[in-house]
Design an enzyme around this catalytic site. Sequence first.
Site, mmCIF file in Angstrom:
data_model
loop_
_atom_site.group_PDB
_atom_site.id
_atom_site.type_symbol
_atom_site.label_atom_id
_atom_site.label_comp_id
_atom_site.label_asym_id
_atom_site.label_seq_id
_atom_site.Cartn_x
_atom_site.Cartn_y
_atom_site.Cartn_z
ATOM 1 N N HIS A 4 80.521 -42.707 4.739
ATOM 2 C CA HIS A 4 80.496 -42.211 3.362
ATOM 3 C C HIS A 4 81.181 -43.280 2.605
ATOM 4 O O HIS A 4 81.114 -43.227 1.476
ATOM 5 C CB HIS A 4 81.063 -41.010 3.038
ATOM 6 N N ASP A 34 76.484 -43.422 -0.152
ATOM 7 C CA ASP A 34 76.769 -42.134 -0.920
ATOM 8 C C ASP A 34 75.783 -40.990 -0.373
ATOM 9 O O ASP A 34 74.695 -41.365 0.235
ATOM 10 C CB ASP A 34 76.329 -42.519 -2.439
#
Lengths: 377, 461
Positions: B432, B436
Amino acid sequence: MMSHIRRTLSLCRSRSGVLQPARTSSASIGGGGDLVLQSRSTDVFQNLALEDWIDANVDLERRGVLLLWRNRPAVVIGRHQNPWNECNLPAMRSAGVPLARRRSGGGTVFHDLGNLNLTFFSSKKTYDRQRNLRVITEALRRICPELDVRATERFDILLNGHFKISGSASRLSRKSSYHHCTLLHSADRSALAALLRPSCPGIHSNATPSVPSPVTNLLDHAPTLRWEELLEALVHQYNAEFGLGSASTPVDPADESAFPGVAAAAAELRGWDWTFGRTPKFGVRTLLELTDERSAARGSARLQVEVKGGVVQSCELDVPAHWLPRRLSGELSGVLVGGRFCPHRAAAVFSEVTRSESCELRGRLRNLCDAVVSVMG
Amino acid sequence: MLSHSRCLTRNFGRSLSAIRQGNNALARRATTALSASHAITLNSSVKSDPRSSVFQIHYFRTSVAHRDEVVTVKTPAFAESVSEGDVRWEKAVGDTVREDEVVCEIETDKTSVQVPAPAAGVIEELLVPDGGKVEGGTALFKLRKGAGAPKAAEAPKAEAPAAAAPPPPSAAPPPPPPSAVGPIPTAMPPVPPVPAHAMDTKPVSAIKPTAATAAPAAQAEGGAKGARTESRVKMNRMRLRIAQRLKEAQNTCAMLTTFNEVDMSNISEMRKTYKDAFLKKHNIKLGFMSAFVKAAAHALADQPAVNAVIDDTTKEIVYRDYVDISVAVATPKGLVVPVIRSVEGMNFTDIEKAINLLGEKARKNELAVEDMDGGTFTISNGGVFGSMFGTPIINPPQSAILGMHGIFDRPVAVGGKVEIRPMMYVALTYDHRLIDGREAVLFLRKIKSVVEDPRVLLLDM
């Protein structure tokens, strides 16, 4: 088991004209004379497992057994030999030729469909290798009288006093024994020479070495000698020398009902642990030539490995610090310890190490890894 | 005179058994020697008390064990005028052997001769190094007989044959239930018989230290007898290295997983329709992996962040315009991850050929370092083992991994109705820090759309 062989034996006798008729009319159970068996399989592991089965399960006190067999191309090493030191493992891999370790002693041989194997099973009391070899030499004398075949003191058979056409090995167990030998009828000599050339450098071991000798095929000297003719002559001579005569019975080593446990035995012989893991302790000491493709620079490194039971016990990779940081060479040598001395495994392990290293050293690191992997065969 | 002596021995016996039943180890040791000589009288006097007779019997056995014989086994005579041979050891010092079990082999001039143990016992000493030369009559090894004797005496009582090294307190256990290790039982286990004699409590000093060769296999057999041993195996460097890297990945990446499900009907049908023709033309089988590999390549071209990786040392994001897909394959020898290079330019056929080639190499043990090095994205297939759902872990130094799972028929809603379709759950674990949530979900949905309808590739949708 024994009863099955007896049953097939009596079946063979009742079929007339197909195989050699029995010399004796007393075809009853346990009827006299030795057994002659011919394996239907050309798989080296199945045939070796069959040998072990016969050795363990047939009562050889009362009768002996002769087993005739041949294999698709394979390299067979002796019980206490070092495969890395005996044959060209990469060439065998790319040619699809398997490696097998037999249970008897002796040296390395190349098997293929032109190489006949004979195994003489007997009790320890009647174990007589020269007598067994006489069967072969006398048979050859009968059908190819022009050839000069002689057995030596080392239990080889030489043609014209110079070329080896047969080598022997044997195994003495608690109650029984067997003596097996090869007989070169029409083997692929170039494959033999290529595959029996060791490819791994710098091996120090006390494993049994092979004694190389010039070989030749019977077919090269007696071009009209057919395979079937040779087999018939051998069976005939065996019966003449040993027993009251029995026809050659075909047997299938894949038949688990006839030979219970043979499939498991073959699986054990195929395994890495038996074939490679049984190698007596040895060390490898060699110099690796290193190149950097991008800058065309050259370097060298020393490699020292100790292997026991096919597993790396210790590994020292001495790479000059200007070539690669010591941390990296230390990682490579450390990651090999405790694993099998096997190029496949080394490649998998090395790729874990190289995967996360930065690009500029990648080339040299890769080159070093390849060099180490190639040492393992 | 006679009656008087009898009375004396009776009293003597009683006092001895009293000492024995106490917990005084020293006293017990002292009485052992006495009991050996006063065997008959003591036996008859304490016959009524079963507990002390067990102790008595036990001590008789211990005293027999103390008189262990050590035999030296010599090289057998060689046949046919051979003079010497090389020794190859099969067993090591401390190994327990049965009678007739092979201890070593002697190789003489192409013959391998087995040397069996003359009796059951423990190998005490090897007198020749491995590979050393011996002649007929040379001393080979020393065998301490009789370590197997207490077990042999109990064989009629104990049913489990336990040929492995006996775990330390093994003198008089209750008879174990038969076939302690076997297939998963379908019936209730039989109630173990209540032991006729109480559990023996041997003083610690009387237990002979046996080599702790308790391997896990021996544990399984000894498990029935109540032995609870541990065995410690050092982690090898490969495993240490992988463990270290996986933990590093977990610690640096912000790893999370997004899921989706794929309807495999269309791709199954395509495969069924074309598999024979494909095999005929290209000589290899058409599988499912090529669809997923091609889908992943298409999606990676679309979302370059998923194909990139963060270089923590320089704090840069490394974008790559080539796609190398690592395919995790579980072989009997362990996990290998061969790489298919430059997938962005390949079609289904090229991918199948590449997978096939790598598979062949893996089977023939010819995978080289360069075949397994690198990779920008990994696909792992847990479905071959029947996994339904799961979270794969990123294979560093990459940023994402696609996990395929098993294909199972499930009822799903299609056009307002319930239909049974072959469905597969897919999982994407991603970093992450770089990718995204939105990108990850769209990436996985793109893979889903390609596999559910390969025409998407033709239209570059």
